[in-house]
Design a protein around this motif. Structure first.
Motif, PDB file in Angstrom:
ATOM      1  N   PHE A 154       0.831  -1.158   0.119  1.00 35.64           N
ATOM      2  CA  PHE A 154       0.044  -0.056  -0.083  1.00 35.64           C
ATOM      3  C   PHE A 154       0.804   1.209  -0.006  1.00 35.64           C
ATOM      4  O   PHE A 154       1.135   1.700   1.094  1.00 35.64           O
ATOM      5  N   GLY A 155       1.427   1.569  -1.152  1.00 42.56           N
ATOM      6  CA  GLY A 155       2.273   2.750  -1.391  1.00 42.56           C
ATOM      7  C   GLY A 155       3.546   2.526  -0.528  1.00 42.56           C
ATOM      8  O   GLY A 155       4.039   1.228  -0.715  1.00 42.56           O
ATOM      9  N   ASP A 156       3.997   3.190   0.298  1.00 45.26           N
ATOM     10  CA  ASP A 156       5.151   3.049   1.251  1.00 45.26           C
ATOM     11  C   ASP A 156       4.933   2.892   2.503  1.00 45.26           C
ATOM     12  O   ASP A 156       5.908   2.679   3.216  1.00 45.26           O
ATOM     13  N   ARG A 157       3.814   2.358   2.696  1.00 44.21           N
ATOM     14  CA  ARG A 157       3.412   2.121   4.149  1.00 44.21           C
ATOM     15  C   ARG A 157       4.184   0.875   4.561  1.00 44.21           C
ATOM     16  O   ARG A 157       4.161  -0.324   3.810  1.00 44.21           O
ATOM     17  N   ILE A 158       4.250   0.842   5.941  1.00 45.45           N
ATOM     18  CA  ILE A 158       4.972  -0.566   6.726  1.00 45.45           C
ATOM     19  C   ILE A 158       3.896  -0.589   7.870  1.00 45.45           C
ATOM     20  O   ILE A 158       3.796  -0.042   8.522  1.00 45.45           O
ATOM     21  N   LEU A 159       3.197  -1.880   7.800  1.00 49.58           N
ATOM     22  CA  LEU A 159       2.114  -2.161   8.602  1.00 49.58           C
ATOM     23  C   LEU A 159       2.764  -3.623   9.422  1.00 49.58           C
ATOM     24  O   LEU A 159       3.117  -4.542   8.807  1.00 49.58           O
ATOM     25  N   PRO A 160       2.371  -3.750  10.661  1.00 52.67           N
ATOM     26  CA  PRO A 160       1.761  -2.705  11.720  1.00 52.67           C
ATOM     27  C   PRO A 160       2.762  -1.738  12.010  1.00 52.67           C
ATOM     28  O   PRO A 160       2.547  -0.659  12.291  1.00 52.67           O
ATOM     29  N   ASP A 161       4.198  -1.889  11.847  1.00 56.14           N
ATOM     30  CA  ASP A 161       5.185  -0.982  11.891  1.00 56.14           C
ATOM     31  C   ASP A 161       6.516  -1.723  11.591  1.00 56.14           C
ATOM     32  O   ASP A 161       6.492  -3.142  11.401  1.00 56.14           O
ATOM     33  N   ASP A 174       5.071  -5.608 -15.107  1.00 58.53           N
ATOM     34  CA  ASP A 174       4.210  -5.075 -16.294  1.00 58.53           C
ATOM     35  C   ASP A 174       3.754  -3.587 -15.749  1.00 58.53           C
ATOM     36  O   ASP A 174       3.426  -2.654 -16.481  1.00 58.53           O
ATOM     37  N   ILE A 175       3.372  -3.518 -14.358  1.00 58.62           N
ATOM     38  CA  ILE A 175       2.653  -2.297 -13.932  1.00 58.62           C
ATOM     39  C   ILE A 175       3.391  -1.300 -13.201  1.00 58.62           C
ATOM     40  O   ILE A 175       3.248  -0.241 -13.040  1.00 58.62           O
ATOM     41  N   ALA A 176       4.595  -1.821 -12.516  1.00 56.26           N
ATOM     42  CA  ALA A 176       5.420  -1.085 -11.815  1.00 56.26           C
ATOM     43  C   ALA A 176       6.815  -1.526 -11.254  1.00 56.26           C
ATOM     44  O   ALA A 176       7.104  -1.604 -10.313  1.00 56.26           O
ATOM     45  N   PRO A 177       7.383  -1.514 -12.380  1.00 57.00           N
ATOM     46  CA  PRO A 177       8.748  -2.258 -12.354  1.00 57.00           C
ATOM     47  C   PRO A 177       9.724  -1.276 -11.549  1.00 57.00           C
ATOM     48  O   PRO A 177      10.679  -1.988 -10.965  1.00 57.00           O
ATOM     49  N   ASP A 178       9.465  -0.027 -11.416  1.00 57.53           N
ATOM     50  CA  ASP A 178      10.336   0.828 -10.544  1.00 57.53           C
ATOM     51  C   ASP A 178       9.932   1.180  -9.055  1.00 57.53           C
ATOM     52  O   ASP A 178      10.474   1.830  -8.412  1.00 57.53           O
ATOM     53  N   VAL A 191      10.665  -1.533   2.887  1.00 56.78           N
ATOM     54  CA  VAL A 191      11.687  -2.016   3.654  1.00 56.78           C
ATOM     55  C   VAL A 191      13.193  -2.326   3.144  1.00 56.78           C
ATOM     56  O   VAL A 191      14.366  -1.711   3.644  1.00 56.78           O
ATOM     57  N   SER A 192      13.077  -2.787   2.057  1.00 56.98           N
ATOM     58  CA  SER A 192      14.555  -3.414   1.649  1.00 56.98           C
ATOM     59  C   SER A 192      15.095  -2.196   0.396  1.00 56.98           C
ATOM     60  O   SER A 192      16.205  -2.258   0.263  1.00 56.98           O
ATOM     61  N   GLY A 193      14.103  -1.367  -0.001  1.00 57.33           N
ATOM     62  CA  GLY A 193      14.451  -0.495  -0.700  1.00 57.33           C
ATOM     63  C   GLY A 193      14.885  -1.115  -2.323  1.00 57.33           C
ATOM     64  O   GLY A 193      15.075  -0.347  -3.163  1.00 57.33           O
ATOM     65  N   LEU A 194      14.530  -2.389  -2.438  1.00 59.24           N
ATOM     66  CA  LEU A 194      14.727  -2.971  -3.866  1.00 59.24           C
ATOM     67  C   LEU A 194      13.704  -2.777  -4.523  1.00 59.24           C
ATOM     68  O   LEU A 194      12.606  -2.541  -4.122  1.00 59.24           O
ATOM     69  N   THR A 195      13.936  -2.546  -6.168  1.00 64.77           N
ATOM     70  CA  THR A 195      12.848  -2.071  -6.799  1.00 64.77           C
ATOM     71  C   THR A 195      12.165  -3.612  -7.270  1.00 64.77           C
ATOM     72  O   THR A 195      12.721  -4.696  -7.032  1.00 64.77           O
ATOM     73  N   ILE A 196      10.959  -3.839  -7.967  1.00 63.22           N
ATOM     74  CA  ILE A 196      10.476  -4.811  -8.472  1.00 63.22           C
ATOM     75  C   ILE A 196      11.404  -5.406  -9.477  1.00 63.22           C
ATOM     76  O   ILE A 196      11.596  -6.724  -9.476  1.00 63.22           O
ATOM     77  N   ARG A 197      11.860  -4.826 -10.397  1.00 63.37           N
ATOM     78  CA  ARG A 197      12.932  -5.110 -11.399  1.00 63.37           C
ATOM     79  C   ARG A 197      13.901  -5.872 -10.717  1.00 63.37           C
ATOM     80  O   ARG A 197      14.283  -6.869 -11.257  1.00 63.37           O
ATOM     81  N   THR A 198      14.565  -5.270  -9.709  1.00 65.77           N
ATOM     82  CA  THR A 198      15.701  -6.088  -8.946  1.00 65.77           C
ATOM     83  C   THR A 198      15.282  -7.196  -8.238  1.00 65.77           C
ATOM     84  O   THR A 198      15.940  -8.337  -8.397  1.00 65.77           O
ATOM     85  N   MET A 199      14.081  -7.284  -7.667  1.00 63.52           N
ATOM     86  CA  MET A 199      13.555  -8.402  -6.846  1.00 63.52           C
ATOM     87  C   MET A 199      13.545  -9.699  -7.899  1.00 63.52           C
ATOM     88  O   MET A 199      13.675 -10.650  -7.730  1.00 63.52           O
ATOM     89  N   VAL A 200      12.991  -9.225  -9.260  1.00 61.36           N
ATOM     90  CA  VAL A 200      12.518 -10.232 -10.215  1.00 61.36           C
ATOM     91  C   VAL A 200      13.897 -10.928 -10.760  1.00 61.36           C
ATOM     92  O   VAL A 200      14.354 -11.813 -10.805  1.00 61.36           O
ATOM     93  N   ALA A 201      15.051  -9.888 -10.799  1.00 59.85           N
ATOM     94  CA  ALA A 201      16.140 -10.350 -11.364  1.00 59.85           C
ATOM     95  C   ALA A 201      16.992 -11.388 -10.259  1.00 59.85           C
ATOM     96  O   ALA A 201      17.756 -12.099 -10.791  1.00 59.85           O
TER      97      ALA A 201
END
Length: 118
Positions: free
Chosen positions: A37-44, A86-90, A95-105
């Motif tokens: 959900f955006g950049d939210r981290i839940l519960p904390d 396809d919709i949000a590669p960047d 928490v990790s700061g990794l992009t979707i592109r990096t996680m897929v790789a």
């Protein structure tokens, strides 16, 4: 709307399609997950790390008592990450700061290849 309300709506849709939540990680007619959900981290951050570090066998036996975001296992799941390319590669994991592109790789090639469009 809040992440909790959105999750409640997703669960209502699953119920309309016959989903029955009796067995954790059991067979299901429909599975709609709230991955982030955006950049939210839940519960904390502490709660997120507690669930993320919980061994998978323990996760199978118990469910969190509240919403955990981003999904603690998203980085391990090609069936989540490959379509997100396809919709949000960047998009960056808050928490990790990794992009979707990096996680897929970082995924095994066989896992990526196993994801097929419907």
């Amino acid at each position: 709307m809040s992440p909790d309300i959105l999750l409640q709506l997703l669960h209502e849709i699953e119920t309309e399609f016959g989903r029955n939540r009796k067995t954790r990680w059991g067979q299901r007619t429909l599975d709609l997950d709230l991955i982030a959900f955006g950049d939210r981290i839940l519960p904390d951050l502490e709660g997120y790390h507690a669930w993320e570090s919980l061994p998978v066998d323990r996760q199978q036996l118990s469910a969190p008592d509240r919403l955990v975001l981003p999904h603690p296992r998203m980085q391990d799941r090609a069936f989540v990450l490959v379509p997100l390319m396809d919709i949000a590669p960047d998009w960056r994991h808050p928490v990790s700061g990794l992009t979707i592109r990096t996680m897929v790789a970082a995924l095994p090639e066989a896992d990526i290849d196993a994801v097929r469009p419907l």
